[in-house]
Write a protein that holds these residues in place. Structure first.
Motif, PDB file in Angstrom:
ATOM      1  N   TYR A 152     -15.483 -40.548  22.619  1.00 33.90           N
ATOM      2  CA  TYR A 152     -15.201 -39.354  21.451  1.00 33.90           C
ATOM      3  C   TYR A 152     -14.100 -39.486  20.429  1.00 33.90           C
ATOM      4  CZ  TYR A 152     -12.911 -34.871  20.632  1.00 33.90           C
ATOM      5  OH  TYR A 152     -12.576 -33.633  19.972  1.00 33.90           O
ATOM      6  N   PHE A 153     -13.227 -40.251  20.544  1.00 38.55           N
ATOM      7  CA  PHE A 153     -12.237 -40.749  19.443  1.00 38.55           C
ATOM      8  C   PHE A 153     -12.782 -41.566  18.561  1.00 38.55           C
ATOM      9  CE2 PHE A 153      -8.885 -40.085  22.958  1.00 38.55           C
ATOM     10  CZ  PHE A 153      -8.582 -39.009  22.669  1.00 38.55           C
ATOM     11  N   LYS A 154     -13.925 -42.607  18.914  1.00 39.59           N
ATOM     12  CA  LYS A 154     -14.380 -43.404  18.155  1.00 39.59           C
ATOM     13  C   LYS A 154     -15.510 -42.811  17.199  1.00 39.59           C
ATOM     14  CE  LYS A 154     -14.107 -47.635  20.775  1.00 39.59           C
ATOM     15  NZ  LYS A 154     -15.182 -48.681  21.584  1.00 39.59           N
ATOM     16  N   THR A 155     -16.323 -41.699  17.905  1.00 41.37           N
ATOM     17  CA  THR A 155     -17.378 -41.035  17.067  1.00 41.37           C
ATOM     18  C   THR A 155     -16.856 -39.816  16.028  1.00 41.37           C
ATOM     19  OG1 THR A 155     -18.612 -41.325  19.167  1.00 41.37           O
ATOM     20  CG2 THR A 155     -19.256 -39.665  17.556  1.00 41.37           C
ATOM     21  N   PHE A 156     -15.878 -39.383  16.276  1.00 42.32           N
ATOM     22  CA  PHE A 156     -15.296 -37.999  15.695  1.00 42.32           C
ATOM     23  C   PHE A 156     -14.129 -38.391  14.740  1.00 42.32           C
ATOM     24  CE2 PHE A 156     -17.838 -36.368  19.317  1.00 42.32           C
ATOM     25  CZ  PHE A 156     -19.008 -35.986  18.578  1.00 42.32           C
ATOM     26  N   LYS A 157     -14.084 -39.423  14.106  1.00 38.11           N
ATOM     27  CA  LYS A 157     -12.838 -39.611  13.380  1.00 38.11           C
ATOM     28  C   LYS A 157     -12.689 -38.541  12.010  1.00 38.11           C
ATOM     29  CE  LYS A 157     -12.359 -44.724  14.292  1.00 38.11           C
ATOM     30  NZ  LYS A 157     -12.467 -46.130  13.528  1.00 38.11           N
ATOM     31  N   PRO A 158     -13.685 -38.261  11.353  1.00 41.87           N
ATOM     32  CA  PRO A 158     -13.418 -37.273  10.273  1.00 41.87           C
ATOM     33  C   PRO A 158     -13.086 -36.097  10.993  1.00 41.87           C
ATOM     34  CG  PRO A 158     -15.665 -38.539  10.176  1.00 41.87           C
ATOM     35  CD  PRO A 158     -15.190 -38.929  11.456  1.00 41.87           C
ATOM     36  N   GLU A 159     -13.642 -35.582  12.065  1.00 41.20           N
ATOM     37  CA  GLU A 159     -13.267 -34.530  12.557  1.00 41.20           C
ATOM     38  C   GLU A 159     -11.923 -34.324  12.917  1.00 41.20           C
ATOM     39  OE1 GLU A 159     -14.318 -32.387  16.912  1.00 41.20           O
ATOM     40  OE2 GLU A 159     -15.978 -32.545  15.506  1.00 41.20           O
ATOM     41  N   LEU A 160     -11.472 -35.484  13.589  1.00 45.53           N
ATOM     42  CA  LEU A 160      -9.962 -35.553  14.193  1.00 45.53           C
ATOM     43  C   LEU A 160      -8.888 -35.529  12.868  1.00 45.53           C
ATOM     44  CD1 LEU A 160     -10.111 -38.506  16.575  1.00 45.53           C
ATOM     45  CD2 LEU A 160     -10.067 -35.876  16.875  1.00 45.53           C
ATOM     46  N   LYS A 161      -9.460 -36.098  11.807  1.00 44.22           N
ATOM     47  CA  LYS A 161      -8.539 -35.904  10.567  1.00 44.22           C
ATOM     48  C   LYS A 161      -8.540 -34.339  10.049  1.00 44.22           C
ATOM     49  CE  LYS A 161      -7.999 -38.009   5.911  1.00 44.22           C
ATOM     50  NZ  LYS A 161      -8.391 -38.852   4.839  1.00 44.22           N
ATOM     51  N   LYS A 162      -9.674 -33.924  10.271  1.00 43.91           N
ATOM     52  CA  LYS A 162      -9.901 -32.440   9.668  1.00 43.91           C
ATOM     53  C   LYS A 162      -9.065 -31.493  10.357  1.00 43.91           C
ATOM     54  CE  LYS A 162     -13.200 -28.833   8.788  1.00 43.91           C
ATOM     55  NZ  LYS A 162     -14.727 -28.536   8.763  1.00 43.91           N
ATOM     56  N   TYR A 163      -9.029 -31.483  11.739  1.00 46.06           N
ATOM     57  CA  TYR A 163      -8.653 -30.453  12.648  1.00 46.06           C
ATOM     58  C   TYR A 163      -6.845 -30.923  13.062  1.00 46.06           C
ATOM     59  CZ  TYR A 163     -13.112 -28.586  12.607  1.00 46.06           C
ATOM     60  OH  TYR A 163     -14.370 -27.909  12.480  1.00 46.06           O
ATOM     61  N   TYR A 164      -6.834 -32.347  13.231  1.00 47.97           N
ATOM     62  CA  TYR A 164      -5.734 -32.866  14.115  1.00 47.97           C
ATOM     63  C   TYR A 164      -4.888 -33.761  13.134  1.00 47.97           C
ATOM     64  CZ  TYR A 164      -8.316 -30.588  17.558  1.00 47.97           C
ATOM     65  OH  TYR A 164      -8.924 -29.784  18.600  1.00 47.97           O
ATOM     66  N   GLY A 165      -5.223 -33.997  11.972  1.00 45.36           N
ATOM     67  CA  GLY A 165      -4.229 -34.851  11.317  1.00 45.36           C
ATOM     68  C   GLY A 165      -4.571 -36.312  11.473  1.00 45.36           C
ATOM     69  N   GLY A 166      -5.739 -36.818  11.988  1.00 44.25           N
ATOM     70  CA  GLY A 166      -5.992 -38.007  12.365  1.00 44.25           C
ATOM     71  C   GLY A 166      -6.084 -38.375  13.695  1.00 44.25           C
ATOM     72  N   LYS A 167      -6.718 -39.702  13.930  1.00 44.85           N
ATOM     73  CA  LYS A 167      -7.054 -40.064  15.114  1.00 44.85           C
ATOM     74  C   LYS A 167      -5.853 -40.256  16.166  1.00 44.85           C
ATOM     75  CE  LYS A 167      -9.355 -44.034  17.719  1.00 44.85           C
ATOM     76  NZ  LYS A 167     -10.109 -45.293  17.463  1.00 44.85           N
ATOM     77  N   ARG A 168      -4.741 -40.655  15.413  1.00 41.97           N
ATOM     78  CA  ARG A 168      -3.306 -41.162  16.225  1.00 41.97           C
ATOM     79  C   ARG A 168      -2.842 -39.802  16.688  1.00 41.97           C
ATOM     80  NH1 ARG A 168       1.140 -44.765  13.793  1.00 41.97           N
ATOM     81  NH2 ARG A 168      -0.789 -46.331  13.996  1.00 41.97           N
ATOM     82  N   LYS A 169      -2.955 -38.954  15.854  1.00 47.47           N
ATOM     83  CA  LYS A 169      -2.468 -37.593  16.422  1.00 47.47           C
ATOM     84  C   LYS A 169      -3.098 -36.974  17.436  1.00 47.47           C
ATOM     85  CE  LYS A 169       0.473 -36.385  12.342  1.00 47.47           C
ATOM     86  NZ  LYS A 169       0.703 -35.436  11.314  1.00 47.47           N
TER      87      LYS A 169
END
Length: 249
Positions: free
Chosen positions: A208-225
């Protein structure tokens, strides 16, 4: 706290081992798959930070909260009837684990990771293809006999019509999904508050973390967060209030 919600996992030797999610930290592995992961126990609260009480839950309402990571959604349900107990399930790799059943006064409260085991469709603030269909609600995904007319009472991913049995550990009901949804281990305290403490079953967080990097940035401020573990409390709300569009076939 309730102590009935014990788990069993298959050890590498094939023996079944009972564990309590309240006392275990770290990771238990069975064969080559992770079946149980304990995380920080967190309390479910509403948007104002007030504790949510089990007695206030609306039957068959889809509730969403993020756990165990800041970006990994889970769906909680208070079902109309008690769940099945001691359900034997298997991961895609054939690793067996046992889901003990619902919690609460009537053993009707369940929660599952809302990331589909097929292609990881999941709820977002924009839309949700994954949701529970109430009993009697039409769904093309499953009706118990293979006919496309629907009887509801199941978790459905409308992206590719995967169906899961929420009364039996979210066991996959058709060939679309290769394994059950991972379960969130819940507890109901003596004061009626609700807590999440662990994940049981095969999760898909890494992919999930690998596949949805753009989404993680959009909604959560990036993969790390997005990967940050939830701590203290987790905000829960009705899925219909979280997402703009609920898509169900």
């Amino acid at each position: 706290m309730e102590r009935r919600n014990f788990l069993k996992v298959a050890a590498a030797t094939g023996a079944m081992v009972a564990v309590s999610p309240s006392t275990i930290t770290g990771e238990l592995r069975a064969d080559d798959g992770s079946l149980f992961q304990a995380y920080e126990k967190v309390q479910l609260v509403d948007a104002n930070g007030a504790p949510i009480k089990a007695s206030s839950l609306v039957k068959e309402e889809n509730y969403i909260f993020n756990y165990p990571h800041a970006s990994t959604p889970a769906i909680l349900l208070d079902l109309p009837e008690p769940t099945n107990r001691d359900v034997h399930l298997k991961s895609e790799d054939g690793v067996e684990y046992v889901w003990k059943g619902g919690v609460g006064a009537k053993q009707t409260i369940v929660a599952y990771t809302a990331i589909c085991a097929h292609q990881m469709a999941h709820p977002t603030p924009d839309d949700s293809f994954l949701q529970y269909c109430k009993k009697g609600q039409a769904t093309m995904a499953y009706d118990g006999s293979g006919d496309v007319k629907g009887v509801g009472g199941v978790m459905v991913c409308s992206s590719h019509l995967a169906a899961y049995d929420v009364t039996s550990g979210c066991k996959n009901l058709n060939a679309t999904a290769p394994e059950p949804l991972a379960a969130i281990i819940m507890e109901v305290a003596d004061d009626d508050t609700i807590w999440a403490s662990a994940v049981l079953g095969p999760d898909r967080f890494r992919d999930y973390f690998k596949t949805f990097k753009p989404e993680l940035k959009k909604y959560y401020g990036g993969k790390r967060k997005g990967k940050k573990h939830v701590s203290g409390t987790a905000t829960m709300m009705a899925l219909k209030d979280f997402t703009k569009e609920m898509i169900q076939y």
